[in-house]
Design an enzyme around this catalytic site. Structure first.
Site, PDB file in Angstrom:
ATOM      1  N   GLY B  12       3.160  -5.382  36.895  1.00 24.07           N
ATOM      2  CA  GLY B  12       3.538  -6.059  35.565  1.00 24.07           C
ATOM      3  C   GLY B  12       3.478  -7.028  37.039  1.00 24.07           C
ATOM      4  O   GLY B  12       4.375  -7.103  37.423  1.00 24.07           O
ATOM      5  N   PHE B 116      25.459 -22.281  26.165  1.00 22.02           N
ATOM      6  CA  PHE B 116      25.451 -21.868  25.644  1.00 22.02           C
ATOM      7  C   PHE B 116      25.849 -20.676  24.648  1.00 22.02           C
ATOM      8  O   PHE B 116      26.858 -20.547  25.081  1.00 22.02           O
ATOM      9  CB  PHE B 116      23.777 -21.119  26.833  1.00 22.02           C
ATOM     10  CG  PHE B 116      22.309 -20.263  26.796  1.00 22.02           C
ATOM     11  CD1 PHE B 116      22.067 -21.390  27.193  1.00 22.02           C
ATOM     12  CD2 PHE B 116      21.736 -19.582  26.348  1.00 22.02           C
ATOM     13  CE1 PHE B 116      20.635 -22.212  27.151  1.00 22.02           C
ATOM     14  CE2 PHE B 116      20.317 -19.782  26.147  1.00 22.02           C
ATOM     15  CZ  PHE B 116      19.851 -20.509  26.765  1.00 22.02           C
ATOM     16  N   GLN B 236      16.688  -7.463  18.983  1.00 23.38           N
ATOM     17  CA  GLN B 236      16.699  -8.578  19.522  1.00 23.38           C
ATOM     18  C   GLN B 236      16.021  -9.744  17.909  1.00 23.38           C
ATOM     19  O   GLN B 236      15.313 -10.085  18.890  1.00 23.38           O
ATOM     20  CB  GLN B 236      17.717  -9.366  20.513  1.00 23.38           C
ATOM     21  CG  GLN B 236      18.257 -10.420  20.345  1.00 23.38           C
ATOM     22  CD  GLN B 236      19.117 -11.189  21.901  1.00 23.38           C
ATOM     23  OE1 GLN B 236      18.415 -11.610  22.619  1.00 23.38           O
ATOM     24  NE2 GLN B 236      20.290 -10.991  21.512  1.00 23.38           N
ATOM     25  N   HIS B 238      15.370 -13.722  17.161  1.00 26.89           N
ATOM     26  CA  HIS B 238      16.517 -14.953  18.214  1.00 26.89           C
ATOM     27  C   HIS B 238      16.428 -15.504  16.513  1.00 26.89           C
ATOM     28  O   HIS B 238      15.802 -15.827  15.886  1.00 26.89           O
ATOM     29  CB  HIS B 238      15.319 -15.584  18.699  1.00 26.89           C
ATOM     30  CG  HIS B 238      15.381 -16.798  19.742  1.00 26.89           C
ATOM     31  ND1 HIS B 238      16.905 -18.089  19.026  1.00 26.89           N
ATOM     32  CD2 HIS B 238      16.345 -17.021  21.251  1.00 26.89           C
ATOM     33  CE1 HIS B 238      17.007 -18.971  19.997  1.00 26.89           C
ATOM     34  NE2 HIS B 238      17.078 -18.151  20.531  1.00 26.89           N
ATOM     35  N   LEU B 248       9.717 -19.556  19.425  1.00 25.75           N
ATOM     36  CA  LEU B 248      11.046 -19.727  19.977  1.00 25.75           C
ATOM     37  C   LEU B 248      11.374 -21.355  20.017  1.00 25.75           C
ATOM     38  O   LEU B 248      11.149 -21.786  21.384  1.00 25.75           O
ATOM     39  CB  LEU B 248      10.764 -19.469  21.620  1.00 25.75           C
ATOM     40  CG  LEU B 248      12.438 -19.498  22.207  1.00 25.75           C
ATOM     41  CD1 LEU B 248      13.577 -18.917  21.531  1.00 25.75           C
ATOM     42  CD2 LEU B 248      12.557 -18.575  23.322  1.00 25.75           C
ATOM     43  N   GLU B 251      18.266 -21.854  22.379  1.00 23.33           N
ATOM     44  CA  GLU B 251      19.553 -21.682  22.340  1.00 23.33           C
ATOM     45  C   GLU B 251      20.499 -22.874  22.886  1.00 23.33           C
ATOM     46  O   GLU B 251      21.089 -23.211  22.403  1.00 23.33           O
ATOM     47  CB  GLU B 251      21.089 -20.914  22.119  1.00 23.33           C
ATOM     48  CG  GLU B 251      21.752 -20.107  23.015  1.00 23.33           C
ATOM     49  CD  GLU B 251      21.915 -19.070  22.519  1.00 23.33           C
ATOM     50  OE1 GLU B 251      20.860 -17.520  22.055  1.00 23.33           O
ATOM     51  OE2 GLU B 251      22.609 -18.700  22.443  1.00 23.33           O
ATOM     52  N   ARG B 282      23.846 -14.188  19.525  1.00 27.45           N
ATOM     53  CA  ARG B 282      22.296 -13.920  18.225  1.00 27.45           C
ATOM     54  C   ARG B 282      22.378 -13.373  17.424  1.00 27.45           C
ATOM     55  O   ARG B 282      21.844 -13.534  16.505  1.00 27.45           O
ATOM     56  CB  ARG B 282      21.484 -13.801  19.296  1.00 27.45           C
ATOM     57  CG  ARG B 282      21.050 -15.216  20.776  1.00 27.45           C
ATOM     58  CD  ARG B 282      19.956 -14.818  21.506  1.00 27.45           C
ATOM     59  NE  ARG B 282      20.110 -15.797  22.475  1.00 27.45           N
ATOM     60  CZ  ARG B 282      18.855 -15.849  22.760  1.00 27.45           C
ATOM     61  NH1 ARG B 282      18.088 -14.634  23.362  1.00 27.45           N
ATOM     62  NH2 ARG B 282      19.041 -17.052  24.161  1.00 27.45           N
ATOM     63  N   HIS B 363      12.628 -10.817  19.093  1.00 24.72           N
ATOM     64  CA  HIS B 363      12.314 -11.502  20.349  1.00 24.72           C
ATOM     65  C   HIS B 363      12.957 -10.949  21.321  1.00 24.72           C
ATOM     66  O   HIS B 363      11.958 -11.408  23.145  1.00 24.72           O
ATOM     67  CB  HIS B 363      13.904 -12.993  19.965  1.00 24.72           C
ATOM     68  CG  HIS B 363      14.094 -13.700  21.394  1.00 24.72           C
ATOM     69  ND1 HIS B 363      12.983 -14.719  21.686  1.00 24.72           N
ATOM     70  CD2 HIS B 363      14.869 -13.587  22.299  1.00 24.72           C
ATOM     71  CE1 HIS B 363      13.143 -15.603  23.062  1.00 24.72           C
ATOM     72  NE2 HIS B 363      14.473 -14.754  23.270  1.00 24.72           N
ATOM     73  N   ARG B 405      21.260  -8.733  23.537  1.00 31.05           N
ATOM     74  CA  ARG B 405      21.741  -9.815  24.756  1.00 31.05           C
ATOM     75  C   ARG B 405      22.114 -11.271  24.111  1.00 31.05           C
ATOM     76  O   ARG B 405      21.856 -11.579  23.229  1.00 31.05           O
ATOM     77  CB  ARG B 405      20.180  -9.780  25.714  1.00 31.05           C
ATOM     78  CG  ARG B 405      20.204 -10.262  26.740  1.00 31.05           C
ATOM     79  CD  ARG B 405      18.750 -10.383  26.713  1.00 31.05           C
ATOM     80  NE  ARG B 405      18.012 -10.909  26.345  1.00 31.05           N
ATOM     81  CZ  ARG B 405      17.708 -12.493  26.310  1.00 31.05           C
ATOM     82  NH1 ARG B 405      18.103 -13.315  27.217  1.00 31.05           N
ATOM     83  NH2 ARG B 405      16.545 -12.891  25.633  1.00 31.05           N
TER      84      ARG B 405
END
Lengths: 252, 599
Positions: B12, B116, B236, B238, B248, B251, B282, B363, B405
């Site tokens: 990755g 945020f 989560q 979002h 997306l 935020e 969130r 998300h 998160r």
């Protein structure tokens, strides 16, 4: 609405030369992206069709291809923009020009990334960092000078739409110059001269004939031809003076 | 089958993988293997910012950041991890700046910061500016900067190689097996250490902000090799994905003053989070939107609400709140250029003039491959490491995010814990020899691929995939019940059986066979969907992103524990709930003890 697609196909395991594949999709939405149409063809009609894709909203740069004769990201072109008088979307899709086709819409990206690596596309500053352990300071004005070129996603739409690059694949091409620009005009970087040396070579910036295809092709709306012009000027008068001129230009 | 030898292999090439590679490459021979070109990794899609208590615009402290992380995580975060994250965030962000990252700047030249969701001052007080940002493409800048530095350091990349198996030995690991996507050949990477940084699995759900490539490969294939998946029930949503596709909308839009409005034009977050309103965490905002829609206050009765960042609206609410700040259209253009581009391109909506339609979108996976603070993969409730195996980024679960998160903590996570893992791998490789490669390394993976390549059943991968996505969206998303989760689980198990026994693909060739590899990825997603449902069914409480309508209360008596899910020999899932949440901070400071979350 309906979509009628002509897709350039080539599978080196079977085909001696490329051919056009024709596909029809019923019941598409006007807001479907060309990538959505390709996915439907692949998933519902012919799983052997291949193309690169990842984020599907224009920020990863995977799905650059030639759509109705123009380099675009398949995830940023909507079906409703490709209709003609009969209300159907007519979409012709080919791989980007100037690079070897490996299969269907997938081209060999290695030469493109070799040009990228040639311009030292990384931040260089070997002077000691601030003693207080904090960031190097940079004014918003100095930051603004190279903002536009930080947006590049390396999709290759610009380089593969450039006639100078088609004529001579040794030309580093617009994308590599954009990457060099991002560092040459960063007030914190100290390697501008080395990059300008590379770009002053015969296969560097002077192969650009200011045709503006790159600017038109950029899915991130980067003013590429302008950036190349600024790099050209910097090879003549030095990065420092050119940066100063750009800062004044931005301040207006 | 070709064999390569390295000290460390990193799977990755997003932010976590590249940060680990940068550190590991300073000490040992490293290869980075990615199924994409590194710059296509989904870290590049992160928009709003990276959280760090730099205090550049107003007072801030790592302890406040740790508090917000623990509270945001609904007290399921391991507190030692939250503290490490918050403390190291400061040096990690400064390090990114030293690596050349072009952050936006304050007038005096420092890194710019903005508000945020869930970021507060003084342990839960007023909103604080903690999100360090570069316009609304902070993730893009992090990804580019780290890739550039890896090139500078001559890191060896294997681009478009798809890792499909982990080679386990009696003691630990001996490498991975990958397909060269170009020619379809299998390669064995023989190494002392392996790090998975393969990202998330949002594609398990129908509406998602995630790339088509986010199919949970690393998490699923380590699971198949006996590594547990931790806390998979916490996924989560979002609150603000662009309606209807789920792209997306950061935020940061609300951080800059944007507000959520229902069909009556009401700023409904005032009812759900009276103190910080649209900047609640969130899970809170996503539930609020679902409830508004359910009660018929979605826009025109549909399944979305409005997010309004027009200067007129923002300035009206700023004035109402007694703040002196005002914004202009030019300011919105400068701070949120990509958001404007998305909505203009896909919907023809201009956010400086009209509100954006938004809906919750799948998300981020809070769960994943369990690790300790050094990025070592752990195998059980006693935190026993598996020698040589590491994980970092979204595929891993430290667990810092707990049950939910906080915005900007994903980027902080991958920088802080990618760095820790890279450092530790160097140490580990210096003191360890190569395990010998098993004779049959790669054979099982090859047989698995051949099984798919030759499949001639009645079900296409997309049919199975879309049925899985639909049922997970319907029953294992923002709100859940036992009955719904059980339905989903039954369906997923049926689909798994079809995937195994009744699949059919078209492409039987070798080169760029994405028909084959997409089908293989689908197998990973089915495993993840199953573990998610099994974990969610067992947890009979509501906490963070896991909201059970049949168990609406949080149950700290019984459930201050992590979920570990293991594969069983008969193809099922075995759960273990012995792993207790770390309470390091609460033991010293009562402010960190679990209490009701009020925003």
């Amino acid at each position: 609405m309906r979509a009628i697609l002509r897709i350039r196909r080539f599978n080196p395991e079977q085909d001696s030369k490329p051919y056009w594949g024709e596909y029809t999709l019923e019941d598409i939405q006007p807001t479907d992206r060309v990538l959505d149409l390709l996915n439907r063809v692949k998933w519902e009609q012919d799983g052997t069709l291949v193309y690169r894709r990842s984020c599907a909203h224009g920020i990863c740069g995977s799905d650059g291809m030639r759509i109705n004769g123009v380099n675009r990201l398949a995830c940023k072109v909507l079906a409703k923009g490709l209709t003609d008088g009969d209300g159907d979307a007519h979409v012709q899709i080919e791989p980007m020009l100037g690079m070897k086709v490996l299969k269907d819409l997938i081209v060999d990206m290695e030469p493109f990334f070799a040009h990228y690596r040639a311009v030292l596309p990384y931040f260089v500053n070997d002077t000691p960092a601030p003693a207080d352990g904090r960031e190097r300071l940079q004014s918003p004005e100095d930051r603004a000078v190279f903002d536009d070129t930080t947006k590049c996603i390396l999709c290759a739409c610009c380089t593969t739409s450039c006639p100078s690059f088609w004529a001579n694949g040794e030309y580093v091409g617009p994308a590599a110059i954009v990457q060099a620009h991002r560092f040459i005009f960063d007030s914190r970087d100290v390697a501008a001269d080395k990059r300008l040396e590379v770009l002053a070579e015969p296969d560097g910036v002077w192969r650009c004939r200011t045709i503006f295809n790159c600017t038109n092709a950029c899915p991130r709306d980067i003013e590429i031809t302008r950036a190349i012009g600024e790099v050209k000027l910097a090879t003549r008068r030095g990065a420092e003076k050119q940066r100063e001129a750009m800062r004044k230009e931005h301040a207006k | 089958m070709q064999t390569h030898q390295y000290d460390a292999v990193i799977v990755g090439a997003g932010g976590a993988g590249l940060m680990a590679a940068l550190y590991a490459s300073r000490g040992v021979k490293v290869a980075v293997i990615s199924k994409l070109y590194p710059t296509r990794s989904h870290t590049g899609a992160a928009q709003g910012g990276i959280g760090a208590a730099l205090g550049n615009l107003e007072e801030d402290h790592p302890e406040w950041h740790a508090f917000d992380t623990v509270k945001g995580g609904d007290y399921l975060s391991d507190q030692d991890a939250a503290l490490r994250l918050a403390e190291e965030a400061v040096s990690a962000v400064i390090e990114l700046e030293h690596l050349g990252l072009p952050f936006d700047r304050t007038p005096d030249g420092r890194i710019s910061q903005r508000r945020f969701g869930g970021h507060t001052s003084g342990f839960g007080g007023q909103p604080v500016r903690r999100a360090c940002h570069a316009a609304d493409r902070t993730g893009h800048m992090i990804l580019q900067t780290l890739y550039q530095q890896c090139i500078k350091n001559d890191v060896m990349f294997f681009d478009e190689y798809h890792v499909i198996d982990l080679i386990r030995t009696a003691n630990g690991v001996a490498g991975v097996v990958a397909v060269n996507i170009d020619d379809g050949e299998l390669h064995v990477f023989h190494s002392k250490a392996v790090l998975f940084a393969t990202g998330g699995w949002g594609r398990v759900w129908e509406i998602t902000s995630n790339a088509l490539t986010l199919t949970g490969d690393g998490t699923a294939l380590t699971y198949r090799r006996g590594v547990p998946m931790q806390d998979m029930e916490f996924f989560q949503f979002h609150p603000t994905g662009l309606y209807p596709m789920g792209i997306l909308i950061t935020e940061a839009v609300r951080g800059e003053g944007g507000v959520l409005l229902n069909d009556r034009g009401e700023r409904f977050m005032e009812r759900y989070a009276p103190s910080i309103k649209d900047l609640a965490s969130r899970d809170v905002v996503a539930r609020a939107i679902y409830l508004e829609v359910r009660e018929g206050r979605g826009i025109k009765g549909k399944r979305y609400v409005h997010l309004d960042v027009t200067p007129e609206t923002v300035n009206r609410y700023l004035a109402e709140a007694g703040e002196s700040r005002r914004i202009t259209a030019e300011y919105v253009e400068e701070k949120l250029p990509d958001i404007l581009d998305f909505t203009r391109t896909y919907l023809g909506v201009d956010p400086v003039k009209e509100p954006m339609p938004v809906q919750p979108t799948a998300h981020y996976g809070m769960g994943g491959i369990p690790t300790d603070l050094e990025g070592r993969v752990i195998m059980d409730a006693q935190r026993t490491p598996l020698p040589g195996l590491y994980a970092a980024g979204e595929c891993a679960c430290v667990s810092v995010h707990g049950a939910n998160r906080l915005g900007t903590n994903s980027l902080t996570d991958l920088i802080v814990f990618g760095r820790a893992a890279g450092k530790h791998m160097v140490e580990y490789c210096a003191n360890t020899g190569l395990e010998s490669l098993p004779d049959d390394a790669g054979h099982e993976a090859e047989a698995g691929l051949e099984h798919i390549r030759q499949s001639s059943g009645s079900r296409k991968p997309y049919q199975i995939r879309s049925e899985m996505q639909q049922v997970m969206m319907d029953h294992v998303s923002v709100f859940r019940t036992a009955e719904g989760i059980q339905d989903a689980l039954d369906k997923v198990r049926t689909l798994k059986d079809q995937w195994q026994n009744d699949l059919s693909i078209d492409d039987r060739g070798k080169r760029f066979n994405s028909d084959l590899l997409e089908a293989w990825e689908l197998g990973c997603m089915l495993d993840i969907a199953e573990v998610t449902a099994v974990s969610a069914l067992a947890r009979e409480e509501s906490r963070g992103a896991h909201s059970r309508e049949d168990f609406p209360k949080r149950d700290d008596e019984k459930w201050m524990v992590h979920t570990l899910a293991y594969p069983t020999n008969d193809g099922g899932v075995r759960l273990n709930h012995d792993k207790k949440v770390d309470m390091t901070l609460a033991e010293k400071d009562p402010r960190f003890k679990p209490k009701e979350r009020v925003y």
